[in-house]
Design a protein around this motif. Structure first.
Motif, PDB file in Angstrom:
ATOM      1  N   VAL A  52      50.375 106.409  13.619  1.00  0.00           N
ATOM      2  CA  VAL A  52      50.211 104.973  14.097  1.00  0.00           C
ATOM      3  C   VAL A  52      51.442 104.614  15.026  1.00  0.00           C
ATOM      4  O   VAL A  52      52.556 104.657  14.144  1.00  0.00           O
ATOM      5  CB  VAL A  52      49.747 104.189  13.314  1.00  0.00           C
ATOM      6  CG1 VAL A  52      49.184 102.759  13.575  1.00  0.00           C
ATOM      7  CG2 VAL A  52      48.494 104.614  12.548  1.00  0.00           C
ATOM      8  N   ARG A  53      51.387 104.098  15.919  1.00  0.00           N
ATOM      9  CA  ARG A  53      52.541 103.698  16.651  1.00  0.00           C
ATOM     10  C   ARG A  53      52.006 102.225  17.319  1.00  0.00           C
ATOM     11  O   ARG A  53      50.883 101.946  17.685  1.00  0.00           O
ATOM     12  CB  ARG A  53      53.010 104.634  17.866  1.00  0.00           C
ATOM     13  CG  ARG A  53      53.420 105.825  17.555  1.00  0.00           C
ATOM     14  CD  ARG A  53      54.843 105.766  17.478  1.00  0.00           C
ATOM     15  NE  ARG A  53      55.357 107.171  16.876  1.00  0.00           N
ATOM     16  CZ  ARG A  53      56.490 107.596  17.566  1.00  0.00           C
ATOM     17  NH1 ARG A  53      57.275 106.678  18.422  1.00  0.00           N
ATOM     18  NH2 ARG A  53      56.881 108.868  17.335  1.00  0.00           N
ATOM     19  N   TYR A  54      53.247 101.510  17.272  1.00  0.00           N
ATOM     20  CA  TYR A  54      52.739 100.080  17.996  1.00  0.00           C
ATOM     21  C   TYR A  54      53.677 100.243  19.452  1.00  0.00           C
ATOM     22  O   TYR A  54      54.700 100.566  19.532  1.00  0.00           O
ATOM     23  CB  TYR A  54      53.385  99.191  17.349  1.00  0.00           C
ATOM     24  CG  TYR A  54      52.653  98.790  16.066  1.00  0.00           C
ATOM     25  CD1 TYR A  54      51.492  97.688  16.444  1.00  0.00           C
ATOM     26  CD2 TYR A  54      52.824  99.217  14.985  1.00  0.00           C
ATOM     27  CE1 TYR A  54      50.466  97.424  15.317  1.00  0.00           C
ATOM     28  CE2 TYR A  54      52.032  99.077  14.024  1.00  0.00           C
ATOM     29  CZ  TYR A  54      50.849  98.004  14.085  1.00  0.00           C
ATOM     30  OH  TYR A  54      49.794  97.871  12.909  1.00  0.00           O
ATOM     31  N   LEU A  55      52.984  99.750  20.488  1.00  0.00           N
ATOM     32  CA  LEU A  55      53.710  99.786  21.681  1.00  0.00           C
ATOM     33  C   LEU A  55      54.069  98.002  22.062  1.00  0.00           C
ATOM     34  O   LEU A  55      53.688  97.294  20.983  1.00  0.00           O
ATOM     35  CB  LEU A  55      52.842  99.999  22.953  1.00  0.00           C
ATOM     36  CG  LEU A  55      52.412 101.567  22.926  1.00  0.00           C
ATOM     37  CD1 LEU A  55      51.764 101.955  23.926  1.00  0.00           C
ATOM     38  CD2 LEU A  55      53.546 102.349  22.698  1.00  0.00           C
ATOM     39  N   LEU A  59      50.384  96.637  20.579  1.00  0.00           N
ATOM     40  CA  LEU A  59      49.341  97.564  21.064  1.00  0.00           C
ATOM     41  C   LEU A  59      49.464  98.685  20.171  1.00  0.00           C
ATOM     42  O   LEU A  59      50.487  99.265  20.041  1.00  0.00           O
ATOM     43  CB  LEU A  59      49.444  97.919  22.527  1.00  0.00           C
ATOM     44  CG  LEU A  59      48.336  98.631  23.123  1.00  0.00           C
ATOM     45  CD1 LEU A  59      46.997  97.929  23.081  1.00  0.00           C
ATOM     46  CD2 LEU A  59      48.532  98.921  24.646  1.00  0.00           C
ATOM     47  N   LYS A  60      48.335  98.970  19.425  1.00  0.00           N
ATOM     48  CA  LYS A  60      48.569  99.841  18.236  1.00  0.00           C
ATOM     49  C   LYS A  60      47.844 101.113  18.901  1.00  0.00           C
ATOM     50  O   LYS A  60      46.716 101.358  19.520  1.00  0.00           O
ATOM     51  CB  LYS A  60      47.793  99.447  17.138  1.00  0.00           C
ATOM     52  CG  LYS A  60      47.944 100.148  15.653  1.00  0.00           C
ATOM     53  CD  LYS A  60      47.005  99.457  15.028  1.00  0.00           C
ATOM     54  CE  LYS A  60      47.524  99.287  13.363  1.00  0.00           C
ATOM     55  NZ  LYS A  60      46.629  98.927  12.505  1.00  0.00           N
ATOM     56  N   VAL A  61      48.420 102.274  18.545  1.00  0.00           N
ATOM     57  CA  VAL A  61      47.818 103.487  19.015  1.00  0.00           C
ATOM     58  C   VAL A  61      47.807 104.594  18.040  1.00  0.00           C
ATOM     59  O   VAL A  61      48.845 104.708  17.193  1.00  0.00           O
ATOM     60  CB  VAL A  61      48.970 104.223  20.001  1.00  0.00           C
ATOM     61  CG1 VAL A  61      48.419 105.617  20.693  1.00  0.00           C
ATOM     62  CG2 VAL A  61      49.458 103.330  21.115  1.00  0.00           C
ATOM     63  N   TYR A  62      46.911 105.114  17.799  1.00  0.00           N
ATOM     64  CA  TYR A  62      46.464 106.085  16.738  1.00  0.00           C
ATOM     65  C   TYR A  62      46.467 107.437  17.414  1.00  0.00           C
ATOM     66  O   TYR A  62      45.944 107.853  18.393  1.00  0.00           O
ATOM     67  CB  TYR A  62      44.902 106.030  16.149  1.00  0.00           C
ATOM     68  CG  TYR A  62      44.727 104.714  15.159  1.00  0.00           C
ATOM     69  CD1 TYR A  62      44.939 104.954  13.725  1.00  0.00           C
ATOM     70  CD2 TYR A  62      44.581 103.581  15.596  1.00  0.00           C
ATOM     71  CE1 TYR A  62      44.808 104.149  13.030  1.00  0.00           C
ATOM     72  CE2 TYR A  62      44.501 102.421  14.821  1.00  0.00           C
ATOM     73  CZ  TYR A  62      44.424 102.826  13.452  1.00  0.00           C
ATOM     74  OH  TYR A  62      44.305 101.557  12.485  1.00  0.00           O
ATOM     75  N   HIS A  63      47.653 108.213  16.790  1.00  0.00           N
ATOM     76  CA  HIS A  63      47.555 109.682  17.376  1.00  0.00           C
ATOM     77  C   HIS A  63      46.663 110.592  16.452  1.00  0.00           C
ATOM     78  O   HIS A  63      47.571 110.789  15.374  1.00  0.00           O
ATOM     79  CB  HIS A  63      48.823 110.056  17.605  1.00  0.00           C
ATOM     80  CG  HIS A  63      49.768 109.239  18.465  1.00  0.00           C
ATOM     81  ND1 HIS A  63      49.478 109.930  19.930  1.00  0.00           N
ATOM     82  CD2 HIS A  63      50.643 108.044  18.734  1.00  0.00           C
ATOM     83  CE1 HIS A  63      50.246 109.233  20.841  1.00  0.00           C
ATOM     84  NE2 HIS A  63      50.840 108.037  20.098  1.00  0.00           N
TER      85      HIS A  63
END
Lengths: 490, 535
Positions: A52-55, A59-63
């Protein structure tokens, strides 16, 4: 009070990979966040970017770990995404699943599973497909499968809408046209204050605007050098353009398999001092290359929207482009010169553009403000929001689809219509899939039933109440309403 | 602010003050639905004669999808009467940069799918030309049947393998003589033709405009100028010169006996540059052939053109014949040596597997055979005119020949004696390797030969099958009666198949549904590509 939604954008294509779809998802998501919605992005794991990353702006991004097949499109497994997807959806309390890009199998799987789980789905198509070859027929059948039970589709141009309606046999009313946009601030024309006395500026003197009859006119081409980007046309046209117009030069940025043809052409015609090839450049550098020119030449053979020509116009360049796909819809005619995808016509059109610039007939300095007023991501987000409102029933069916539902639905009452607020009952969904074809329909129904069984199994194995709900990123208050009302699914 | 012409009929947003037309369900149902035809998305038989009148196209445009869901077309309208009746609105435009007062999912009746083209390039078939074209397939199927019949005859020991192979060798030899005669005739004509062209070249430089700008002047004794002169004719091969096509048509890959490079070189260099265009189809580069024979190139520029072509022609034909005989002998003795090995090749395999395998291999042969043959040049020329890419030979054509030879090999391995194996393998090479070449040549030569050959093949195959189907233990002379019945039945079947399939194909045309529109990648038209691709 406008409802807000928890939205999951699903696509195989996202940052760190560069590209049009990727920036579209990012820009749309951040603008939707600004409007008070909660947006997460689900994509597959990229090298060095997992979990999981935050931009910016939370803005949360699930890889999601997924096997990547080709050019970062993941391997199409129909069901394997479901457990992870269900977990994410429940954790984030998602209401609307929004898939992007027709070549992304992650997106199609997400739409199928989301419908099984009883969520609203939206799909955005960014590309054009033909109908002739076997690969397209197969791809179109799969698209038909995943779009059989989608709530709404967004296309980036009217041509794209026609194409998608034909490919997936959709009701045209459930397809909206919402164009891409540009961040106009990133594509400003060259400002006199930017000109410093560093080495770069001395080596590349800024273009003279407006160019006099004997000033050098620079033509910029920025594209991946592939066949369908029209590089063959470009290779054929450049020597003739340079021959006809003495004080002109080309700057070509981009890389691809056709680059070798261009280099051969340059050597063959001894044009090294008049054609500059920059090779691949990053998206951030595009503007710096564009502002070095007067004319942007776009010889593409197919294009759904053509964001790059909007960017070029925003930089104050006069655009010469082929009249294909959605390109004619994108810019007003005072900013563009259209050519047929023929060598002769492209040469002639470029000649017209050069003559118009030399005669000072084109007010390119006004382009930036005009483009800024035409395209903005805030506008795109608002129009997308209307789609969300329509499919979730926040605005009435009659208002959204514009006809009297009781009268118009007629034969569609069984499932409340393809374009109505769609029923989630399994039997109604099966009815929609069954119509996809003699064999395909039955196969698709089988897939949906299996998907439903997997859903039931997951409900037993991983009960909903055992899945943690993750806290939301603290939101900015909306300007108009002040408070943010949570939206409850009905 | 005018939108691009060709996509939008009207040009200025400010003069769209016309009232938006009131849409009711009956007005939006496309005209095609109300006509007698049941399904407007399918072509009707009359479309074969009047392909897609504008009126019909409009009717199609209104249908919303390919599968012809008629019920949906009625709902294309939107903005019901309550709204649009009183208000005057700007007309909808298919533009993205204009802020329009329509919702995003608005579907405009007038412009939606207006550029959709259905079956724009469809070419309706005619019955008789279709039947005529199908003779090529009939010929090939019949020759395969003949081969199977001969195998069965040998296998059941009804026919002596020596008889089969000597008859067929005799026929092959006669065919070769005939072909050689034709080829000589053509080459002579071509040489005369070429001669005239060379004279024109030397005089007025008539072909100079085809030449890329970097070329040097071809004046006089410089041997490289002759090379230039010959490569200059590269642009020509797109016009199929019938004479040349014959003389080198036999050099196509897959032709066993004259494949040797030496014979090819002798042809290209000796029969002057007329042949060079045709060598595009063959792998040998022209530059090496021309430089390898400096005498030929010199002779071309320096001598008077009256007598040389004839003598050169003669010697070239001689070399071709010599090399043909050489390779024929080579194949003959190779086969003779290999026959004992072939005989025991599949001893451990059961006969059933062999029958099944050879059936599939022969089926592959029939399905992948290159039936386009001579007519391909015309197709390629047409394709070259539109897309500027020269027609490429079918990649699967060699698969067909290889499958047939493999089938004959496994079949031959069922035979008990070496002599039989040798005979059948040689026979198969003649039937599958050389005979198609001859058939192609005969077809190109004259339609009458082609028809005669077809009739003979059908009769032969019919008779053969009739005789084979008889009881193998009755050896009371030749089973003529069965043969005659077989001929009649064979002719009937051939006629019914040719006519029936053609009629069926024409009938199937109504299901043709090709869709073209602005979303298809455009085909670029590039003229000057030749300048730097042919060098």
């Amino acid at each position: 009070m406008a409802p807000t939604y928890n939205i999951a954008m699903v696509s195989d294509f996202f940052f760190p990979q560069p590209g049009g779809v990727e920036s579209h998802i990012y820009q749309l998501s951040s603008k939707l966040r600004d409007r008070g919605h909660k947006v997460i992005i689900i994509t597959h794991a990229y090298k060095g970017r997992t979990g999981v990353r935050y931009l910016t702006n939370g803005l949360k991004v699930y890889h999601v770990p997924f096997f990547v097949l080709y050019r970062s499109a993941s391997f199409p497994t129909v069901f394997s995404f479901f457990p992870v997807f269900r977990n994410i959806v429940l954790r984030e309390r998602i209401d609307i699943v929004h898939g992007h890009a027709s070549l992304s199998s992650l997106c199609h799987e997400a739409i199928l599973h989301a419908r099984t789980m009883g969520l609203r789905t939206v799909y955005t198509d960014h590309s054009l497909f033909g109908f002739a070859d076997a690969a397209s027929i197969f791809a179109n059948k799969l698209l038909k499968f995943s779009l059989s039970d989608v709530d709404h589709v967004i296309c980036v141009s009217h041509t794209c809408k026609e194409n998608t309606v034909l490919r997936a046999s959709l009701d045209p009313l459930m397809v909206s046209v919402i164009p891409n946009a540009v961040v106009a601030e990133n594509f400003k024309p060259l400002d006199p204050s930017e000109l410093s006395s560093d080495a770069f500026s001395r080596r590349h003197p800024p273009p003279v605007r407006p160019p006099g009859p004997h000033d050098m006119i620079t033509i910029v081409v920025i594209s991946r050098l592939f066949y369908n980007k029209g590089t063959d046309l470009l290779t054929a046209a450049i020597p003739r353009i340079l021959e006809n117009h003495p004080n002109t030069r080309f700057i070509i940025a981009g890389d691809g398999p056709k680059a070798i043809d261009l280099e051969q052409m340059i050597e063959q015609n001894v044009l090294q001092d008049r054609v500059e090839m920059l090779g691949p450049i990053r998206h951030e550098e595009v503007r710096d290359v564009m502002v070095r020119g007067h004319i942007y030449l776009h010889p593409s053979l197919t294009e759904a929207f053509g964001t790059v020509i909007v960017e070029a116009a925003s930089c104050g360049l006069y655009v010469v482009c082929t009249q294909v796909g959605g390109i004619p819809e994108v810019l007003p005619s005072h900013m563009t010169v259209f050519a047929k995808p023929e060598e002769n016509d492209l040469v002639a059109a470029t000649g017209r553009a050069i003559a118009a610039l030399r005669a000072n007939k084109v007010r390119t300095e006004l382009f930036h403000e005009q483009v800024k007023s035409m395209y903005s991501w805030t506008d795109v987000a608002m129009r997308t929001e209307r789609v969300y409102n329509g499919i979730s029933g926040a605005i009435s069916e009659a208002e959204f689809y514009g006809y009297d539902a009781a009268n118009g639905a007629g034969s569609w009452s069984a499932t409340r219509g393809r374009s109505g607020v769609q029923s989630f009952a399994l039997i109604d969904r099966l009815k929609r899939y069954y119509g996809c074809g003699i064999w395909a329909g039955k196969l698709f129904c089988l897939c949906v039933i299996v998907d439903y069984l997997i859903f039931l199994a997951l409900e037993l194995l991983f009960p909903r109440d055992k899945i943690d709900v993750c806290p939301d990123w603290p939101k900015k208050a909306r300007k108009s309403t002040g408070a943010v009302a949570g939206f409850s699914r009905n | 602010m005018a939108p691009p012409s060709g996509l939008h009929s009207s040009s200025h947003p400010s003069d769209f003050e016309t009232p938006f037309p009131k849409l009711v369900r009956s007005s939006t149902v496309p005209a095609g639905l109300r006509s007698t035809r049941t399904d407007p998305s399918h072509l009707a038989p009359e479309d074969a004669y009047a392909p897609l009148s504008p009126h019909r196209l409009r009717a199609f445009d209104a249908t919303d999808n390919v599968s012809g869901a008629e019920s949906r077309t009625g709902r294309l309208r939107r903005k019901g009467p309550s709204r649009s009746g009183s208000r005057r609105r700007k007309r909808f435009q298919k533009l993205l940069w204009v802020k329009q007062s329509y919702p995003d999912n608005y579907t405009d009746q007038a412009t939606f799918l207006e550029n959709l083209q259905r079956n724009p390039r469809v070419r309706p078939y005619d019955f008789w030309p279709l039947v005529a074209d199908s003779t090529v397939i009939v010929q090939h199927v019949c020759s395969v049947i003949l081969f199977v019949v001969c195998f069965v005859g040998i296998f059941q020991e009804r026919v002596s393998p020596v008889a089969v192979v000597s008859w067929s060798s005799g026929a092959t030899f006669a065919g070769w003589l005939l072909w050689d005669f034709w080829a000589t005739q053509d080459a002579r004509g071509a040489a005369g033709d070429e001669d005239a062209r060379a004279r024109i070249m030397r005089g007025g430089h008539a072909y100079r405009e085809f030449r890329p700008p970097l070329r040097q002047d071809s004046s006089g004794l410089d041997p490289s100028s002759a090379l230039n002169a010959s490569t200059d004719h590269y642009p020509q091969p797109r016009h199929p010169l019938s004479g040349h096509a014959d003389s080198t048509g036999f050099l196509a890959p897959g032709d066993a006996h004259s494949r040797s490079v030496s014979s090819f070189n002798s042809i290209t260099s000796q029969t002057s540059m007329a042949n060079i265009p045709n060598s595009l189809a063959t792998p040998a580069p022209t530059t090496t052939t021309t430089t390898a024979h400096p005498d030929a190139t010199d002779g071309h520029d320096q001598t008077t053109p009256s007598d040389h072509p004839q003598t050169r022609l003669f010697s070239s034909r001689f070399y071709v014949r010599l090399s043909t005989i050489k390779s024929a002998i080579l194949i003959y003795f190779t086969l003779l040596g290999l026959s004992p090995i072939l005989k025991s090749l599949t001893r451990s395999t059961s006969s059933d597997s062999i029958w099944a395998m050879s059936f599939w291999l022969l089926a592959i042969n029939i399905f992948f055979f290159d039936y386009s043959g001579g007519s391909r040049s015309g197709v390629a020329a047409a394709a070259a005119a539109t897309t500027t890419t020269p027609g490429k030979p079918m990649p699967v054509a060699s698969l067909s020949t290889n499958a047939a030879l493999m089938a004959s090999t496994v079949l031959a391995s069922r035979l008990p004696s070496t002599g039989q194996v040798f005979s059948l393998t040689l026979f198969s090479i003649q039937v599958f390797g050389l005979f198609p070449v001859f058939r192609q040549c005969a077809r190109r030569r004259s339609w009458r030969y082609h028809v005669i050959l077809t009739v003979l093949l059908v009769l032969g195959a019919g008779a053969g099958v009739g005789m084979i189907l008889g009881d193998p233990h009755h050896h009371h002379g030749w089973p003529w009666k069965r043969g005659l019945v077989g001929m009649v039945v064979g002719c009937l079947i051939a006629a019914v198949a040719m006519g029936g399939c053609s009629w069926w194909l024409i009938g199937l045309q109504k299901y043709k549904n090709e869709i073209y529109g602005p979303w298809d990648p455009a085909r670029p038209i590039i003229i000057s590509r030749r300048h730097w691709e042919d060098e």
